[in-house]
Design a protein around this motif. Structure first.
Motif, mmCIF file in Angstrom:
data_model
loop_
_atom_site.group_PDB
_atom_site.id
_atom_site.type_symbol
_atom_site.label_atom_id
_atom_site.label_comp_id
_atom_site.label_asym_id
_atom_site.label_seq_id
_atom_site.Cartn_x
_atom_site.Cartn_y
_atom_site.Cartn_z
ATOM 1 N N GLY A 117 52.542 45.307 44.055
ATOM 2 C CA GLY A 117 52.177 44.399 42.977
ATOM 3 C C GLY A 117 51.218 43.358 43.535
ATOM 4 O O GLY A 117 50.864 43.386 44.721
ATOM 5 N N TRP A 118 50.784 42.436 42.715
ATOM 6 C CA TRP A 118 49.848 41.407 43.183
ATOM 7 C C TRP A 118 50.602 40.252 43.829
ATOM 8 O O TRP A 118 51.552 39.721 43.261
ATOM 9 C CB TRP A 118 48.984 40.912 42.024
ATOM 10 C CG TRP A 118 48.002 41.938 41.572
ATOM 11 C CD1 TRP A 118 48.138 42.797 40.521
ATOM 12 C CD2 TRP A 118 46.749 42.238 42.193
ATOM 13 N NE1 TRP A 118 47.035 43.626 40.436
ATOM 14 C CE2 TRP A 118 46.178 43.300 41.444
ATOM 15 C CE3 TRP A 118 46.062 41.728 43.281
ATOM 16 C CZ2 TRP A 118 44.928 43.844 41.775
ATOM 17 C CZ3 TRP A 118 44.827 42.275 43.610
ATOM 18 C CH2 TRP A 118 44.270 43.314 42.864
ATOM 19 N N ARG A 119 50.173 39.909 45.034
ATOM 20 C CA ARG A 119 50.802 38.850 45.829
ATOM 21 C C ARG A 119 49.755 37.817 46.244
ATOM 22 O O ARG A 119 48.603 38.163 46.521
ATOM 23 C CB ARG A 119 51.421 39.436 47.097
ATOM 24 C CG ARG A 119 52.290 40.660 46.877
ATOM 25 C CD ARG A 119 53.707 40.307 46.550
ATOM 26 N NE ARG A 119 54.535 41.497 46.353
ATOM 27 C CZ ARG A 119 55.861 41.485 46.363
ATOM 28 N NH1 ARG A 119 56.509 40.354 46.568
ATOM 29 N NH2 ARG A 119 56.543 42.601 46.162
ATOM 30 N N GLY A 141 42.309 31.003 49.142
ATOM 31 C CA GLY A 141 43.475 31.857 48.925
ATOM 32 C C GLY A 141 43.061 32.969 47.976
ATOM 33 O O GLY A 141 42.010 32.889 47.334
ATOM 34 N N ALA A 142 43.866 34.012 47.891
ATOM 35 C CA ALA A 142 43.512 35.134 47.033
ATOM 36 C C ALA A 142 44.765 35.907 46.663
ATOM 37 O O ALA A 142 45.840 35.693 47.237
ATOM 38 C CB ALA A 142 42.507 36.058 47.728
ATOM 39 N N GLN A 143 44.619 36.796 45.711
ATOM 40 C CA GLN A 143 45.674 37.733 45.355
ATOM 41 C C GLN A 143 45.319 39.076 45.991
ATOM 42 O O GLN A 143 44.150 39.471 45.999
ATOM 43 C CB GLN A 143 45.769 37.892 43.836
ATOM 44 C CG GLN A 143 45.863 36.578 43.074
ATOM 45 C CD GLN A 143 47.042 35.744 43.499
ATOM 46 O OE1 GLN A 143 48.162 36.249 43.554
ATOM 47 N NE2 GLN A 143 46.805 34.475 43.808
ATOM 48 N N TYR A 144 46.325 39.755 46.511
ATOM 49 C CA TYR A 144 46.058 41.082 47.057
ATOM 50 C C TYR A 144 47.140 42.047 46.592
ATOM 51 O O TYR A 144 48.239 41.648 46.170
ATOM 52 C CB TYR A 144 45.998 41.055 48.594
ATOM 53 C CG TYR A 144 47.353 40.992 49.258
ATOM 54 C CD1 TYR A 144 48.092 42.156 49.513
ATOM 55 C CD2 TYR A 144 47.911 39.770 49.632
ATOM 56 C CE1 TYR A 144 49.346 42.085 50.116
ATOM 57 C CE2 TYR A 144 49.152 39.696 50.226
ATOM 58 C CZ TYR A 144 49.866 40.859 50.465
ATOM 59 O OH TYR A 144 51.107 40.802 51.043
ATOM 60 N N ARG A 145 46.821 43.321 46.687
ATOM 61 C CA ARG A 145 47.778 44.370 46.316
ATOM 62 C C ARG A 145 47.584 45.550 47.253
ATOM 63 O O ARG A 145 46.443 45.933 47.548
ATOM 64 C CB ARG A 145 47.513 44.804 44.876
ATOM 65 C CG ARG A 145 48.386 45.964 44.389
ATOM 66 C CD ARG A 145 47.924 46.398 43.009
ATOM 67 N NE ARG A 145 48.714 47.499 42.491
ATOM 68 C CZ ARG A 145 48.410 48.162 41.370
ATOM 69 N NH1 ARG A 145 47.333 47.826 40.672
ATOM 70 N NH2 ARG A 145 49.178 49.151 40.968
ATOM 71 N N GLN A 165 43.612 46.001 47.938
ATOM 72 C CA GLN A 165 42.734 45.408 46.931
ATOM 73 C C GLN A 165 42.848 43.890 46.983
ATOM 74 O O GLN A 165 43.915 43.343 47.303
ATOM 75 C CB GLN A 165 43.138 45.862 45.524
ATOM 76 C CG GLN A 165 42.982 47.345 45.249
ATOM 77 C CD GLN A 165 43.599 47.715 43.919
ATOM 78 O OE1 GLN A 165 44.796 47.995 43.824
ATOM 79 N NE2 GLN A 165 42.795 47.704 42.871
ATOM 80 N N VAL A 166 41.772 43.209 46.652
ATOM 81 C CA VAL A 166 41.771 41.755 46.624
ATOM 82 C C VAL A 166 41.203 41.285 45.292
ATOM 83 O O VAL A 166 40.328 41.934 44.701
ATOM 84 C CB VAL A 166 40.952 41.177 47.805
ATOM 85 C CG1 VAL A 166 39.499 41.625 47.758
ATOM 86 C CG2 VAL A 166 41.016 39.658 47.814
ATOM 87 N N HIS A 167 41.720 40.168 44.815
ATOM 88 C CA HIS A 167 41.270 39.585 43.554
ATOM 89 C C HIS A 167 41.359 38.070 43.678
ATOM 90 O O HIS A 167 42.298 37.527 44.253
ATOM 91 C CB HIS A 167 42.162 40.071 42.409
ATOM 92 C CG HIS A 167 41.751 39.575 41.045
ATOM 93 N ND1 HIS A 167 41.988 38.286 40.615
ATOM 94 C CD2 HIS A 167 41.125 40.206 40.024
ATOM 95 C CE1 HIS A 167 41.529 38.145 39.386
ATOM 96 N NE2 HIS A 167 40.999 39.291 39.004
ATOM 97 N N LYS A 168 40.367 37.394 43.143
ATOM 98 C CA LYS A 168 40.372 35.931 43.158
ATOM 99 C C LYS A 168 39.686 35.421 41.899
ATOM 100 O O LYS A 168 38.556 35.811 41.603
ATOM 101 C CB LYS A 168 39.626 35.411 44.392
ATOM 102 C CG LYS A 168 39.271 33.916 44.369
ATOM 103 C CD LYS A 168 40.448 33.042 44.703
ATOM 104 C CE LYS A 168 40.037 31.564 44.798
ATOM 105 N NZ LYS A 168 41.167 30.706 45.182
ATOM 106 N N SER A 169 40.373 34.575 41.144
ATOM 107 C CA SER A 169 39.744 33.887 40.015
ATOM 108 C C SER A 169 39.034 32.675 40.617
ATOM 109 O O SER A 169 39.665 31.639 40.884
ATOM 110 C CB SER A 169 40.795 33.460 38.990
ATOM 111 O OG SER A 169 41.472 34.586 38.464
ATOM 112 N N VAL A 200 36.355 37.413 41.965
ATOM 113 C CA VAL A 200 36.095 38.074 43.248
ATOM 114 C C VAL A 200 36.928 39.356 43.296
ATOM 115 O O VAL A 200 38.118 39.339 42.965
ATOM 116 C CB VAL A 200 36.485 37.159 44.426
ATOM 117 C CG1 VAL A 200 36.452 37.925 45.748
ATOM 118 C CG2 VAL A 200 35.563 35.953 44.492
ATOM 119 N N VAL A 201 36.301 40.454 43.674
ATOM 120 C CA VAL A 201 37.012 41.727 43.793
ATOM 121 C C VAL A 201 36.624 42.393 45.112
ATOM 122 O O VAL A 201 35.595 42.084 45.705
ATOM 123 C CB VAL A 201 36.688 42.675 42.618
ATOM 124 C CG1 VAL A 201 37.169 42.099 41.302
ATOM 125 C CG2 VAL A 201 35.183 42.972 42.551
ATOM 126 N N GLY A 202 37.451 43.318 45.551
ATOM 127 C CA GLY A 202 37.156 44.089 46.755
ATOM 128 C C GLY A 202 38.280 45.059 47.014
ATOM 129 O O GLY A 202 39.418 44.843 46.564
#
Length: 231
Positions: A117-119, A141-145, A165-169, A200-202
């Motif tokens: 899940g996203w952490r 900081g960022a969210q990753y899964r 995966q990485v995600h950042k608003s 931000v995605v990756g």
């Protein structure tokens, strides 16, 4: 070999969020009138990315430049480089260890789906704390899964194939500050249309976590991912 037990939920999913986006309380894009001081601030900010690039903090330069360009389009970062930041690596390794323990607890060889899940993970600016000045300036900081498959072999060894995966608003939160620098004036650049928040995605695929030293190598007591073999 008997049939592996079925599961309603992937390994490691408990506690992770289904969606990565985190909303903020900033006003909508271009919803406020721009003041002269907003334009002066933007002009000053434009000079920062070239300076950061010259200083070697290219990830930070890239995100700030994208904000000032104001397109609002998603911005792709080097997920493998982010995963190499010790603080991020340690958090991911903790999740992978949970996968191994959960798979072994099932008590039967087999292949099991796993998904963290996203952490959220925080990045400090100090390398001695496992941080990175570049990534701290770029993201803070960022969210990753991580998601993939955990395989338990007959001999009890466990190998996980996974994707990171990485995600950042990406935004400046109105009302917050860092080291005494208020974020509200920078948030106003978005609110006045002089810049624009973005996502931000990756991602990086084909990663392997294994206890066999021929498949992985130790790094500070933790397992480091290695690209899965091709062909």
């Amino acid at each position: 070999m008997g049939t592996a037990p079925t599961r309603e939920e992937p390994l490691g999913r408990s506690g992770g969020r289904a969606e990565p986006a985190i909303p903020n309380d900033n006003a909508a894009h271009a919803s406020l009138p721009a003041r002269p001081r907003d334009r002066v601030l933007r002009a000053a900010c434009v000079a920062v990315p070239p300076l950061w690039t010259a200083l070697g903090v290219r990830h930070a330069a890239g995100t700030l430049r994208h904000y000032l360009r104001g397109t609002g389009r998603p911005y792709r970062v080097d997920a493998r480089a982010l995963l190499a930041v010790p603080a991020v690596r340690e958090d991911v390794d903790r999740r992978l260890a949970e996968w191994r323990e959960a798979a072994r607890a099932l008590g039967e060889p087999g292949a099991y789906a796993a998904d963290s899940g996203w952490r959220g993970v925080l990045i400090t600016r100090r390398a001695r704390e496992g941080g990175s000045a570049d990534w701290w300036l770029a993201l803070r900081g960022a969210q990753y899964r991580i998601s993939g498959t955990v395989r338990v072999h007959e001999d009890g060894s466990v190998v996980s194939d996974y994707r990171f995966q990485v995600h950042k608003s990406w935004n400046f939160d109105r009302g917050e500050s860092e080291f005494g620098v208020p974020f509200t004036p920078f948030a106003r650049l978005h609110e006045t249309g002089l810049a624009r928040e973005f996502t931000v995605v990756g991602e990086v695929d084909g990663l392997v976590d294994a206890e066999d030293p021929r498949e992985s190598r130790p790094h500070g007591g933790l397992l480091v991912d290695t690209p899965a073999s091709e062909g």
